[in-house]
Design a protein around this motif. Sequence first.
Motif, PDB file in Angstrom:
ATOM      1  N   GLU A  74      -7.090   0.482  -4.857  1.00  0.00           N
ATOM      2  CA  GLU A  74      -7.253  -1.055  -4.822  1.00  0.00           C
ATOM      3  C   GLU A  74      -8.350  -1.381  -6.020  1.00  0.00           C
ATOM      4  OE1 GLU A  74      -7.240  -4.377  -1.645  1.00  0.00           O
ATOM      5  OE2 GLU A  74      -8.910  -3.158  -1.305  1.00  0.00           O
TER       6      GLU A  74
ATOM      7  N   ASN B 258      -3.183  -2.942  -6.398  1.00  0.00           N
ATOM      8  CA  ASN B 258      -3.316  -1.821  -6.363  1.00  0.00           C
ATOM      9  C   ASN B 258      -2.529  -0.969  -7.286  1.00  0.00           C
ATOM     10  OD1 ASN B 258      -4.365  -2.092  -3.712  1.00  0.00           O
ATOM     11  ND2 ASN B 258      -2.350  -2.082  -2.754  1.00  0.00           N
TER      12      ASN B 258
ATOM     13  N   ASP C   3       0.892  -1.298   0.043  1.00  0.00           N
ATOM     14  CA  ASP C   3       0.296   0.125   0.104  1.00  0.00           C
ATOM     15  C   ASP C   3       1.004   1.350  -0.189  1.00  0.00           C
ATOM     16  OD1 ASP C   3      -2.397  -1.426   0.213  1.00  0.00           O
ATOM     17  OD2 ASP C   3      -2.243  -1.866   2.123  1.00  0.00           O
TER      18      ASP C   3
ATOM     19  N   TYR D  94      -1.257   2.818  -8.219  1.00  0.00           N
ATOM     20  CA  TYR D  94      -0.536   3.906  -7.566  1.00  0.00           C
ATOM     21  C   TYR D  94       0.036   5.019  -8.284  1.00  0.00           C
ATOM     22  CZ  TYR D  94       4.309   2.658  -7.625  1.00  0.00           C
ATOM     23  OH  TYR D  94       5.684   2.120  -7.841  1.00  0.00           O
TER      24      TYR D  94
ATOM     25  N   GLN E 266      -7.189   6.962   4.710  1.00  0.00           N
ATOM     26  CA  GLN E 266      -7.716   5.927   4.071  1.00  0.00           C
ATOM     27  C   GLN E 266      -9.019   6.561   4.176  1.00  0.00           C
ATOM     28  OE1 GLN E 266      -6.419   2.596   3.865  1.00  0.00           O
ATOM     29  NE2 GLN E 266      -8.203   2.507   2.333  1.00  0.00           N
TER      30      GLN E 266
END
Length: 756
Positions: free
Chosen positions: A510, A516, A69, A518, A463
Motif C-alpha cells: 500500500e 496498492n 488487496d 502488487y 499481513q
Amino acid sequence: MSKKVLLGSTALLGALSIGSTSVFANETADNNNKAKDKELELIEIHGARNSLYSVKQSGDIRRLAELVDTPATITVLTKDQIEESGRSDLKEILSTQAGVTLGTGENGNAFGDRYIIRGHEARSDVFVDGLRDPGMTTRESFSVEQIEITKGPSATFAGRGSSGGAINSITKKASLGYDFGRVDGGIGSDDYYRVSVDVNKPINEDFATRINLMKANEDAPKRPGAERSREGALISGLYDDGNKTKVWADVYYLNAEDVPDLGTTVVNDKIIEDIPVYAQNGDFMDSEAWSTTLRFEHQLNDTWKLYNITRYGETENGYVATSAGGTSGYANEADATNQENGFDTFALGSHSNAQEVEHVATQFNLFAELSHGSIEHKLLFSAEYADYSVKNYSYDNIRDFVTSNCWTNTRRGVAEGFCGLDSNGNAADGLNSALDRSNIVKGALKNDYNYEVAAISIMDTIQLNDDLMIFAGLRLDSYDYSNLTNGRDGEALYEFSDTLTNGHFGVVYEVVDDINLYASYGTATNINGGESDVGGNCGYGGVCTDSEGSANAEPETVTNIEIGTKMSLNDEKLFVQIAAFQLTKDDIMEGAGRGYDVTGALNTGKHEVTGIEVAMNGQLTEKLSIQVSAATMDSEILKSESNPDSIGLPLALFADDSFYAQARYQLTEDFAFGGDFTYKSGMTGGQPDTGSNGPDVPAYRVYNLFATYNFSDDVTARVNLGNVFDEEYYTSTYRAPKFMYIGDRQSLRATVTYQF
C-alpha cells in the motif's frame, strides 16, 4: 416481531437491492462471528430502483482479501450490470469482456460455452460457486448473483487447466435477512419474451427459502428460424441456528432448446453478408442440466471455521446443426467440369454430437485467523474430491439430401449438389428442407472420458504490517484418467495417473491509503487429453499420443508473471486496476496435420502472451456508474515441431485489442439511461495453441442502449435497444473458415419489474 428496517442512504439501498451481489454473496463472511437476533428484523428491498456496478469482495469464500488487496486480475460482473445490458446467456455476457474471445469448432466442440481467456482455452474452466461445472453445455444467468472472471493461471483454486484464467458464477442463495418477491416480464422484437420470478421468504427464525423460476424464448435477432428457448429453476433453502451453524441446500435445473445458426462463410476470400438462415427442418441443439448442492458452515471457535460444499449433477446435450461452406456453383455438369460460368454460393454440411455428463464433487475448507506478534495470518486448508464422467456420442442418418439444384467441383470431384444461393445471389428454393432430418438416431459411443481427482491445498494471506501483505498458495492434484476413444483409427483405451503441483505467490504494498502496488507469480498445468469433448482429436485438446497409445507426455506448463496497481477511489466507490503480464505456455502437445487422430507431437510447442489490462468499475460520480475493461495483448508461437512454419505467428482466435464499457446515468430520482460498447480487433481462425495467418474475423464495434424508469417503489420499466446501428459482425470462426458466427443484430426489448 419487527417487520422492517428502513435504510436512508441511497448507496446502502443500492447495495441491498435485489440485484445486489455483495450482500447476498458475502452474507456468510459478514456474519461469521455474529449471533442473529431472534427478534428478526427484515431489510426492505427497493426493487430495481437502485443499481450496483461494484463489489469489494469476491463471492468465492476462499478469497479472503478484498479485491483491491488481491494480487490478481479479477473482473466481477454484478447482477445489475448483467440485467441492464439485456444479456442472459453466459456466452453472450462474457463475449463482450476485454481479454476474452469465443471459440468454435467442428462436431464435438462446435457448441456449448467455449471461451478463450488471454489466448488460452477455458471451456473446461467454468465453475459454479467454486466447483468445476464440466461438459459443453448452455449456461444461463437467471440464477446468478455475480460472475467473476479470473485472468492468469488459477490452478491453486481451480486445479488442472485454468491456463489463461477461469470463470466462476456465484449463485443466488436463501437468506433470513430479506422477505421479498420480484417478477420480471419482458417482450420484444423477434418474438422475444422472458418471464422470471425471484422470491426469498423467511419461514421462521431458523429457516428461509428462495425460489427462482425463468422461461424465455426468441428468434435470433433479425434471423427468423434460428430460435432460442430457455426454462430454468433454482430452489434454495437455508437453516441458520443463529450461533455457529448454517446449512444451505439447493436444486438447479435448466432446459435449453435451440434451432442453431452456424452463421456465414467465406467464398473466394469474401464473407457472404446477409446470408439467409439455412438451418434445416429438424435441426436442434438441446441441453438439459440439473444439480443439487449442499453447503455447510460451522464456526468451530473464535479462530477456526469449517466450510463444505458438495454437488452432484447430470447434463445431457445433443445437437444436429447445418453449416454453410463457401463454394462455386454451376448450372450444369460441363460448366462444373471446366470451371466456367460459376457463381458464388454455399453448400450445406452437417455437424452433430451428443454428450452425457455425470459429476460429483466435494470440497472442505478450514479457515483460521492467527496472529504471531504483529503479523496476522489468514490461513486456508482445503481438500477436494471430484469424479467427472463424460460420454460423447454421434448421430446417424443426418446427411441425406432430398434435392439437388446445381453442380459443384470440389476436392471430392464434380457432382450434383445443393447451392444455398442461386446465380443472382438469392436464397434458393427449399433452403430449409434440402436435408432429410426425419430419421436421426443416436449413434455409437465416440469416447468415454473419466477423470477422478483428489486435491489438497494450503493458502496463507499474511499481513506483515499496515502496508505490506503477502499471499502464497500451493496445491497438489492426484488424478486417475481414462479415455476410451472410438475414432478413425479404431478403438483405443488410454489410462494414466499423475500428481500435479501448482502454486502462486503475490506481494501487495500500500503506497498510500487505498492505492496498492502488487506483483504475482502463478502456475497451471494441463494434462494430455484434458478436454472431455473431443476424444482422440489431438488438435482440439483430445488425447495426443503416439500410435501405440503411449501416455508418457509431461503436463503442459503455464507460468504467469504480473505486476500492477489497484486503487479504491472516490470514497471507496470506484475501483481501478492496471496490470501488465507475461504468460508462457510450454511443453505443448501439438496436433499433427488436421488433428483428427492421435499422432500429434508430445511436449513440442511453446508460446507466449504479453499484455496490459485496465479495469474500472463503480461510481464516477453520485449519478454515473461505469464498468470498463480494456486489454492490449501480443501473442507469439515460440516453438513448434509439428508445424515449424507457425513460429512467429500470433495465436488463433486471439484479439490483440479489446475494449468494453458500460455506463449508467441517474438523470432524475426515477429515470436513468445508459448503454455499453464492445470492440474486438481482428482474429485469425485455427485450433487451440496454434498460429495462423490472415484476418479471418474482421474487427467489430457494437453499441447498445438502455433506459429505466421507476413508476413507483414497486414497479420499474426498462427498455433495451441492442446493436443500435444494426451492424452485421462476427464473433468467431472455424479454422477453414468453414463457418463464421454472426453476432446478434438489432433488437428492441421492454421489461417490467414488479416487487411485492
